[in-house]
Design a protein around this motif. Sequence first.
Motif, mmCIF file in Angstrom:
data_model
loop_
_atom_site.group_PDB
_atom_site.id
_atom_site.type_symbol
_atom_site.label_atom_id
_atom_site.label_comp_id
_atom_site.label_asym_id
_atom_site.label_seq_id
_atom_site.Cartn_x
_atom_site.Cartn_y
_atom_site.Cartn_z
ATOM 1 N N UNK B 78 -14.126 -13.822 8.479
ATOM 2 C CA UNK B 78 -14.056 -13.522 9.919
ATOM 3 C C UNK B 78 -15.463 -13.319 10.492
ATOM 4 N N UNK B 79 -16.288 -12.579 9.692
ATOM 5 C CA UNK B 79 -17.636 -12.273 10.163
ATOM 6 C C UNK B 79 -18.473 -13.538 10.264
ATOM 7 N N UNK B 80 -18.306 -14.454 9.273
ATOM 8 C CA UNK B 80 -19.128 -15.673 9.339
ATOM 9 C C UNK B 80 -18.707 -16.512 10.538
ATOM 10 N N UNK B 81 -17.413 -16.488 10.849
ATOM 11 C CA UNK B 81 -16.962 -17.163 12.066
ATOM 12 C C UNK B 81 -17.590 -16.533 13.286
ATOM 13 N N UNK B 82 -17.611 -15.202 13.256
ATOM 14 C CA UNK B 82 -18.161 -14.434 14.380
ATOM 15 C C UNK B 82 -19.616 -14.799 14.627
ATOM 16 N N UNK B 83 -20.380 -14.913 13.509
ATOM 17 C CA UNK B 83 -21.802 -15.203 13.647
ATOM 18 C C UNK B 83 -22.020 -16.602 14.188
ATOM 19 N N UNK B 84 -21.055 -17.489 13.947
ATOM 20 C CA UNK B 84 -21.173 -18.834 14.499
ATOM 21 C C UNK B 84 -20.635 -18.889 15.925
ATOM 22 N N UNK B 85 -20.212 -17.738 16.433
ATOM 23 C CA UNK B 85 -19.713 -17.693 17.808
ATOM 24 C C UNK B 85 -18.227 -17.970 17.891
ATOM 25 N N UNK B 86 -17.558 -18.008 16.750
ATOM 26 C CA UNK B 86 -16.131 -18.299 16.752
ATOM 27 C C UNK B 86 -15.368 -16.996 16.540
ATOM 28 N N UNK B 87 -14.765 -16.490 17.623
ATOM 29 C CA UNK B 87 -14.051 -15.219 17.535
ATOM 30 C C UNK B 87 -12.577 -15.428 17.199
ATOM 31 N N UNK B 88 -12.204 -16.662 16.920
ATOM 32 C CA UNK B 88 -10.804 -16.944 16.615
ATOM 33 C C UNK B 88 -10.035 -17.308 17.868
ATOM 34 N N UNK B 89 -8.733 -17.450 17.670
ATOM 35 C CA UNK B 89 -7.894 -17.877 18.787
ATOM 36 C C UNK B 89 -6.892 -16.782 19.090
ATOM 37 N N UNK B 90 -6.712 -16.505 20.373
ATOM 38 C CA UNK B 90 -5.770 -15.463 20.754
ATOM 39 C C UNK B 90 -4.352 -15.914 20.458
ATOM 40 N N UNK B 97 -10.754 -16.767 21.814
ATOM 41 C CA UNK B 97 -10.968 -15.393 22.280
ATOM 42 C C UNK B 97 -12.213 -15.298 23.169
ATOM 43 N N UNK B 98 -13.276 -16.012 22.755
ATOM 44 C CA UNK B 98 -14.536 -15.919 23.509
ATOM 45 C C UNK B 98 -14.334 -16.347 24.957
ATOM 46 N N UNK B 99 -13.530 -17.392 25.169
ATOM 47 C CA UNK B 99 -13.293 -17.860 26.534
ATOM 48 C C UNK B 99 -12.573 -16.790 27.349
ATOM 49 N N UNK B 100 -11.560 -16.190 26.719
ATOM 50 C CA UNK B 100 -10.772 -15.180 27.444
ATOM 51 C C UNK B 100 -11.663 -14.003 27.824
ATOM 52 N N UNK B 101 -12.454 -13.551 26.851
ATOM 53 C CA UNK B 101 -13.323 -12.404 27.138
ATOM 54 C C UNK B 101 -14.289 -12.750 28.267
ATOM 55 N N UNK B 294 -4.265 -9.712 17.205
ATOM 56 C CA UNK B 294 -5.381 -9.170 16.430
ATOM 57 C C UNK B 294 -6.729 -9.798 16.788
ATOM 58 N N UNK B 295 -6.857 -11.119 16.848
ATOM 59 C CA UNK B 295 -8.190 -11.675 17.143
ATOM 60 C C UNK B 295 -8.728 -11.206 18.491
ATOM 61 N N UNK B 296 -7.872 -11.177 19.489
ATOM 62 C CA UNK B 296 -8.330 -10.754 20.814
ATOM 63 C C UNK B 296 -8.729 -9.281 20.794
ATOM 64 N N UNK B 297 -7.914 -8.470 20.132
ATOM 65 C CA UNK B 297 -8.193 -7.026 20.076
ATOM 66 C C UNK B 297 -9.545 -6.763 19.413
ATOM 67 N N UNK B 298 -9.785 -7.440 18.278
ATOM 68 C CA UNK B 298 -11.062 -7.243 17.578
ATOM 69 C C UNK B 298 -12.220 -7.722 18.446
ATOM 70 N N UNK B 299 -12.013 -8.845 19.096
ATOM 71 C CA UNK B 299 -13.070 -9.384 19.951
ATOM 72 C C UNK B 299 -13.420 -8.412 21.065
#
Lengths: 311, 331
Positions: B78-90, B97-101, B294-299
């Motif tokens: 999850x963290x490596x995705x995060x570092x690449x700017x990928x927060x997952x999908x809501x 998630x990044x778009x929604x935020x 979960x992905x949105x909440x963590x984001x």
Amino acid sequence: MEQKKEPLLEIRDLSVSFRMYSRGLKQTDLRVISDLDFTARSGEITAIAGASGSGKSLLSSAVLGILPDNASVCGRIYYKGRELTPDLQKKLRGTEIALVPQSVAYLDPLMKTGEQADGHRKPRPTEKREKLFRRLGLPEQTEYLYPFQLSGGMARRILVSSALLTDAQLIIADEPTPGMSLEQALEALKLFREMADSGSAVVLITHDIDLAFEFADRISVFYAGTTVETAPASDFRKGPDALRHPYSRALWRALPQNGFQPLDGFQPYAGALPEGCLFAPRCPHRTEKCTVQVPPSREVRGGEVRCYYGA
Amino acid sequence: MKGILPRLGRIFLKNSFKILSLLLAVSILSFVLVNASPVDPVQQYITGLGTAVSPEQREQIEDYWGADDPPAKRYVSWLSGLLRGDLGESAVYRRPVADIIGERFLNSFVLMLCAWAMSGILGFISGCAMGMYRGRRPDRFLKKICYVLSSIPSFWLGLVFLLVFAVWLGWFPVGFSAPVGVLSADVTLWQKVHHLILPAFTLSLVSFPNIALHTRQKLGDVLDSEYVLFARARGEGEWSVLFRHGLRNIVLPALTLQFASFSELFGGSVLAENVFSYPGLGSAAAEAGLNSDVPLLLGITLFSALFVCAGNMIANLLYGIIDPRIREVNK
């Protein structure tokens, strides 16, 4: 007989008390200045000497009308013969009456010193201030410093200059010299002397009795919130026999160069003042009369003394 | 001011390092909490699909996501995705998630900025008024208002405002950020502002009492100080004292407080946006929580931590610029 100069400030029977809550909602009045007489004349430096807690600084607050709200004042204060009312005080503060306060805490911590010396009045006396700063030995650029960057002596010189920059006719300087070197202190006192010579009245509240002897014209000795004696400075230079009150004599003898003899006992606290003469409990000459009633102020040999036996 | 930029740069770097380590800690903590909760992300994903899924398909989904991997491995991926700017999908919105935020934050940002400015300005002015009239009628009156406001929960206040101003008086719309049934391209600026006023006002009342009471206290301290006594002895009147000495000495703590109030602001926006159905980050956080997204909440958790830290860092940097005592010493 020396010609008496016109009194600029005259204080008669001044008392100042603070209302305090002692226990629960019970109020008591704490009397810190009682039956105080004081006179300042134009063209003279009058020094006020006395121990800490003898009401020296409070006197300046009372004259300026900046005592806290819980203080009550009775007695009479005259300025140029007019009664000094709160309205008049408000008008005279900073214009005709100037104060030199005690410590760096009286400077705004976030304002540059030059601006503080100038004060809030327009136009700012910038040129005059620069000259004065140099004369007091303050280095260039001092005006751009903040109070936390100053030494104690520098801060005091800035406070002194704030008063000298006004055209005040009455200057009350509350311990202006501690922290300065001897030359700086002498220079500051010389400036006060010049102010006095040009017609102002200077009141010098000080612990530095030697300097007061040297520079003042008259000296008032305070004890426990009252004046015990006011005498020409020359009498203090002559010695104890020229003085009128037993406390002034004891003060003289307590100086290092005059024998360094301490007086037993201590100054009474406000709230535990004795009946009658405030000095009676420590006085070697007291009689029963002294412990019953406060002695009136009397003129003796060109000075004033508050003692039944002063001569 | 020579050397102010390098110095600010140094402070910025130091703070950035602190913020990064804090974010790492927040990410670990929130990951552990979600992991320990009974929420099943796979089930939520399947519910979100809206179609029935066979047990085999479910197995495939679990395999694809690595749901059976040990927690540490899942965290690292999850963290490596995060570092690449990928927060997952809501799971709820079916979008990154990044778009929604980003989109929701823009709405919230306008709301929070208005509330923040309003509470700051009103709080500071009321605080000054209270300080100047200490113990007298204006002070007692404003102080009571502050106490009442700080003891009322903001969502209840929002409901009351809705009832009074939107339902009874009809001055403001009942909810949302734009009128219903109008294409988003056709929404006028005035309509947006009209929808913003009531939620922004409600939100501003969250930190208003805090700022007002702190300012009152600070101004009181200044007015009791010896330098103000000296100013009075030099003939300065009440207003001169306030403008020459008061503001100078209370504006710094007020600014710090103002930027430190970012956390209250964010917390308050969750409640205010829900009451007013305002489509901001706060309401997204609530939805994500209620729907176990979960992905949105963590984001959002990470983003809000970053937001609050940024506020504190700005306060730090400002102090270094404005306060001469810090500025000169750091030279």
